[in-house]
Structures are given as structure tokens and as C-alpha cells.
Design a protein around this motif. Structure first.
Motif, PDB file in Angstrom:
ATOM      1  N   GLU A  19       1.150 -15.751  -3.561  1.00 59.14           N
ATOM      2  CA  GLU A  19       0.022 -15.708  -5.219  1.00 59.14           C
ATOM      3  C   GLU A  19       0.154 -13.531  -4.435  1.00 59.14           C
ATOM      4  OE1 GLU A  19      -3.123 -17.428  -4.092  1.00 59.14           O
ATOM      5  OE2 GLU A  19      -2.711 -19.311  -4.391  1.00 59.14           O
ATOM      6  N   PRO A  20       0.094 -13.319  -5.651  1.00 56.19           N
ATOM      7  CA  PRO A  20       0.758 -12.069  -4.894  1.00 56.19           C
ATOM      8  C   PRO A  20      -1.123 -11.421  -4.865  1.00 56.19           C
ATOM      9  CG  PRO A  20       0.515 -12.051  -7.841  1.00 56.19           C
ATOM     10  CD  PRO A  20       0.625 -13.139  -6.624  1.00 56.19           C
ATOM     11  N   SER A  21      -1.069 -10.156  -4.280  1.00 53.66           N
ATOM     12  CA  SER A  21      -2.390 -10.151  -3.404  1.00 53.66           C
ATOM     13  C   SER A  21      -2.634  -8.371  -4.181  1.00 53.66           C
ATOM     14  CB  SER A  21      -2.800  -9.551  -1.830  1.00 53.66           C
ATOM     15  OG  SER A  21      -2.068  -9.226  -1.341  1.00 53.66           O
ATOM     16  N   ALA A  22      -4.417  -7.627  -3.641  1.00 56.97           N
ATOM     17  CA  ALA A  22      -4.259  -6.668  -4.323  1.00 56.97           C
ATOM     18  C   ALA A  22      -3.831  -5.270  -3.537  1.00 56.97           C
ATOM     19  CB  ALA A  22      -6.101  -6.405  -4.248  1.00 56.97           C
ATOM     20  N   ALA A  58      -0.050  -5.989  -2.405  1.00 61.63           N
ATOM     21  CA  ALA A  58       0.624  -6.098  -2.602  1.00 61.63           C
ATOM     22  C   ALA A  58       1.170  -4.788  -3.760  1.00 61.63           C
ATOM     23  CB  ALA A  58       1.354  -7.541  -2.607  1.00 61.63           C
ATOM     24  N   ASP A  59       0.123  -5.727  -4.550  1.00 62.92           N
ATOM     25  CA  ASP A  59       0.543  -4.714  -5.775  1.00 62.92           C
ATOM     26  C   ASP A  59      -0.223  -3.401  -5.383  1.00 62.92           C
ATOM     27  OD1 ASP A  59       0.585  -7.274  -7.146  1.00 62.92           O
ATOM     28  OD2 ASP A  59      -1.937  -7.026  -7.880  1.00 62.92           O
ATOM     29  N   GLU A  60      -0.410  -2.394  -4.609  1.00 62.60           N
ATOM     30  CA  GLU A  60      -0.832  -1.290  -4.207  1.00 62.60           C
ATOM     31  C   GLU A  60       0.873  -0.688  -3.895  1.00 62.60           C
ATOM     32  OE1 GLU A  60      -4.468  -0.520  -1.878  1.00 62.60           O
ATOM     33  OE2 GLU A  60      -5.586  -1.550  -3.145  1.00 62.60           O
ATOM     34  N   GLU A  85       3.757  -1.607  -4.684  1.00 65.61           N
ATOM     35  CA  GLU A  85       4.549  -1.553  -5.016  1.00 65.61           C
ATOM     36  C   GLU A  85       4.112  -0.637  -6.563  1.00 65.61           C
ATOM     37  OE1 GLU A  85       4.973  -5.847  -6.199  1.00 65.61           O
ATOM     38  OE2 GLU A  85       5.502  -6.751  -4.924  1.00 65.61           O
ATOM     39  N   THR A  86       2.799  -0.523  -6.385  1.00 63.44           N
ATOM     40  CA  THR A  86       3.016   0.479  -7.111  1.00 63.44           C
ATOM     41  C   THR A  86       3.377   1.724  -6.861  1.00 63.44           C
ATOM     42  OG1 THR A  86       0.330   1.016  -6.797  1.00 63.44           O
ATOM     43  CG2 THR A  86       1.188  -0.228  -8.840  1.00 63.44           C
TER      44      THR A  86
END
Length: 195
Positions: A176-179, A181-183, A185-186
Motif C-alpha cells: 500500500e503506498p504511503s504518504a 513514499a509518494d513525496e 517519488e514526486t
């Protein structure tokens, strides 16, 4: 003048040296291990090993040769009946010298000389198997193109054992992607766009 032996002279003369070495050998065969100076132990080693070699022969002449050096019949009997069978498989190196340090009084180097009575473990020689020539299994056309390569492959190939075992693995659960991990990647995508 007698020819000098290797190593330092022990005692006052040659007769005294022979008696000292005979007494040390008798003590070694009786107790299986003795503590003495390094010089005496190094001079005792060839004498003791020669006597053990006579004991391994075990005949009457060998017994009389040992009795000429060691006068005590009980020690000679123990050498022939107890020690010789234990070292029958050993081809030499019947004694071991271990350094102990220095004597307190005169700072003489002390050692422990002992009989090596452990059974001999023979060294296992590994036999190298050569695989069947690869040229016999390949078509004749390929063998004609590269004969040197086939010979080297046959020498270096190792037979592989095939088994019927099948490995199974469980399916991997989707992450499950976490917050955070999203930061990450961006940020990585922005840095890639800037370059």
C-alpha cells in the motif's frame, strides 16, 4: 677425538650424556609426558623416536637393542607392549615438543615433550572426474567448426545432478503506498525533469 654431535653437549662427557638421555627416554616412556629444558628435549627426540622404531619392529634383536640403551626391563616391556601398538600406523613423529615459558630460577627455556598416541587419520585424496566429451553429443557440423572449444568444454564441464524437487513460493502481497513514499517519488520525478 670423537666426532662432535649436533647441538650442545649435555653433562660432563659423552658417557654422562648417553646416561642422561637414556634416563629421560625411560621417564618419557613411563609417564608419556615430561617437562624438561628445550635443549634436553631437542636432544632426546631422535633417541626416543629411534627406540620407538625398534619397538615397532618387535623382534628379539630390537628388544635387545633397546635394552642396551635403557636398562630397566619394565620400561622396555611397557614400550614394546603398550606404546608400540598405539603408534603402529604412524610412520614417524612419535613425539611432540610444546614450549612452556622460562624457568624462574635460571630463565632456562622449558618445554613439555610428550608421546603422540592419537590414532592417525589418513589424508583423503580427492579424485577429479572428467565429464564425457561434449563432441560426442553435439552434431558433427558444429564439432568441425570449433574443435578446440569442444576439448576445453569437456575438460571444464562439471556433471549436474538433476532432481525432481520443485520450488514453490507464495504470492507477494501488494504494497500500500504511503504518504512518505509518494513525496519521495514526486521529488525524484521533479529532479529528473530539471536535468
Amino acid at each position: 677425538m670423537p666426532t662432535p654431535t649436533k647441538g650442545p653437549r649435555l653433562g660432563g662427557g659423552p658417557a654422562h650424556e648417553r646416561l642422561m638421555l637414556a634416563n629421560l627416554a625411560a621417564a618419557l616412556f613411563t609417564h608419556k609426558s615430561i617437562k624438561t629444558t628445550e635443549t634436553k628435549a631437542k636432544r632426546l627426540r631422535p633417541v626416543a623416536e629411534r627406540l620407538i622404531t625398534f619397538a615397532k619392529r618387535g623382534d628379539l634383536h630390537a628388544r635387545r637393542r633397546v635394552l642396551a640403551t635403557i636398562g630397566d626391563k619394565t620400561v622396555v616391556h611397557e614400550l614394546f607392549t603398550e606404546i608400540a601398538p598405539l603408534v603402529a600406523e604412524r610412520e614417524g613423529g612419535y613425539t611432540r615438543i610444546t614450549k612452556l615459558g622460562f624457568r624462574k630460577g635460571d630463565n632456562a627455556s622449558m618445554v613439555q615433550i610428550e608421546l603422540v598416541l592419537e590414532p592417525v587419520t589418513p589424508k583423503v585424496r580427492s579424485t577429479r572426474t572428467v565429464a564425457a566429451p561434449a563432441a560426442a553429443t553435439e552434431p558433427a557440423a558444429d564439432a568441425a567448426d570449433e574443435p578446440e572449444a569442444d576439448e576445453t568444454e569437456a575438460e571444464t564441464s562439471v556433471p549436474v545432478e538433476e532432481t525432481d524437487a520443485v520450488e514453490t513460493s507464495e504470492p507477494v502481497e501488494a504494497e500500500e503506498p504511503s504518504a512518505a513514499a509518494d513525496e519521495v517519488e514526486t521529488e525524484a520525478a521533479e529532479k529528473a525533469d530539471d536535468k
